[in-house]
Design an enzyme around this catalytic site. Structure first.
Site, PDB file in Angstrom:
ATOM      1  CE1 TYR A   1      21.829  18.618   1.833  1.00 13.94           C
ATOM      2  CE2 TYR A   1      23.493  17.272   2.900  1.00 13.94           C
ATOM      3  CZ  TYR A   1      22.201  17.745   2.843  1.00 13.94           C
ATOM      4  OH  TYR A   1      21.303  17.349   3.789  1.00 13.94           O
TER       5      TYR A   1
ATOM      6  CG  HIS B   1      17.485  15.093  -0.174  1.00 16.94           C
ATOM      7  ND1 HIS B   1      18.693  15.685  -0.495  1.00 16.94           N
ATOM      8  CD2 HIS B   1      17.114  15.657   0.991  1.00 16.94           C
ATOM      9  CE1 HIS B   1      19.012  16.574   0.439  1.00 16.94           C
ATOM     10  NE2 HIS B   1      18.071  16.576   1.344  1.00 16.94           N
TER      11      HIS B   1
END
Length: 270
Positions: A14, A83
């Site tokens: 992010y 992730h």
């Protein structure tokens, strides 16, 4: 934190961990809380050879963890996730790095995100500790009953993201390729939305109804909004319960994989 949230979720991918760290520090001070009063999750990006992005090695995971912890300005993480299962031949080495970080006391719990049954079976076959959690897309249009049952059988907690997809305009702007199927678009049309009638029945918003569904299914849910009023509203879901008939009706709304990581996505290769 002043709104009542105690779980902060971010990720290396992010590119906002430094800002989140600053927010945590300011929030703890403003709310009069200690570090132990909050739960912080971040995720390591494993790389993806299909994108020309070399999968991280064991050493690469260790370096990424140190960088994330420094950016967040924390001494430890409550939960650290891989992730995606896109590490290919390095996937088990990546998981071994997380196991070792936990044994060193730098992480309280370790897990994965977007992993399928096959990816978790790979960990099991290697004789390694199983993940504590699997963060996956979960909402009435993507209920993943087989995967959720598998997680329950193996003691892996499901964490739901994109819980509000039926209300979102995710990738719906001109020039963007939408991952929503035509069936999803029709099901979410304003006039056709079954969530509107259900929400009216309970005197809540459609977002509250969707989040309450996830909580009643036993999922930790991760609502995302920049609006302080909606933050408070999204947390106010414990004053009602969806009745059994409506829960059964929602079970019939499953439309498959979802919009974020559909089957065949290159991030799942390997």
């Amino acid at each position: 934190m002043l709104a009542g949230y105690r779980h902060i979720d971010t990720a290396e991918g992010y590119q906002n961990e430094a800002g989140v760290g600053q927010g945590i520090k300011a929030g703890l001070t403003a709310a009069g809380l200690a570090r132990k009063d909050i739960f912080v999750t971040t995720k390591v990006w494993p790389g993806n050879a299909a994108w020309g992005d070399a999968p991280k090695t064991y050493e690469g995971i260790m370096a990424a963890f140190a960088k994330s912890l420094a950016a967040l300005e924390l001494d430890y993480l409550d939960l650290y996730l891989i992730h995606a299962p896109s590490g290919g031949t390095e996937r088990l080495n990546e998981w071994r790095a997380l196991v070792d970080l936990k044994s060193q006391g730098k992480i309280r719990a370790i897990g994965v995100s977007n992993f399928t049954e096959a990816h978790i079976d790979e960990i099991k076959a290697a004789g390694l500790p199983l993940p504590a959690a699997n963060q996956i897309e979960l909402h009435p249009w993507s209920q993943k009953p087989d995967l959720v049952a598998y997680l329950a059988d193996n003691g892996v907690a499901p964490i739901a993201y994109s819980s509000l997809v039926p209300l979102s305009t995710w990738r719906a702007k001109d020039g963007q390729e939408s991952a929503k199927t035509e069936e999803m678009k029709a099901a979410g049309a304003e006039a056709a939305s079954p969530f509107k009638a259900m929400a009216a029945k309970y005197g809540v918003t459609e977002a509250q109804l969707l989040l309450r569904w996830g909580v009643q299914k036993g999922f930790a849910v991760l609502p995302k909004t920049m609006d302080p009023a909606r933050m408070r509203e999204n947390l106010d879901i414990f004053v009602f319960a969806i009745d059994a008939n409506d829960m059964r009706a929602i079970e019939t709304m499953d439309l498959g994989d979802g919009v974020a990581w559909p089957s065949g996505d290159p991030r799942h290769l390997g």
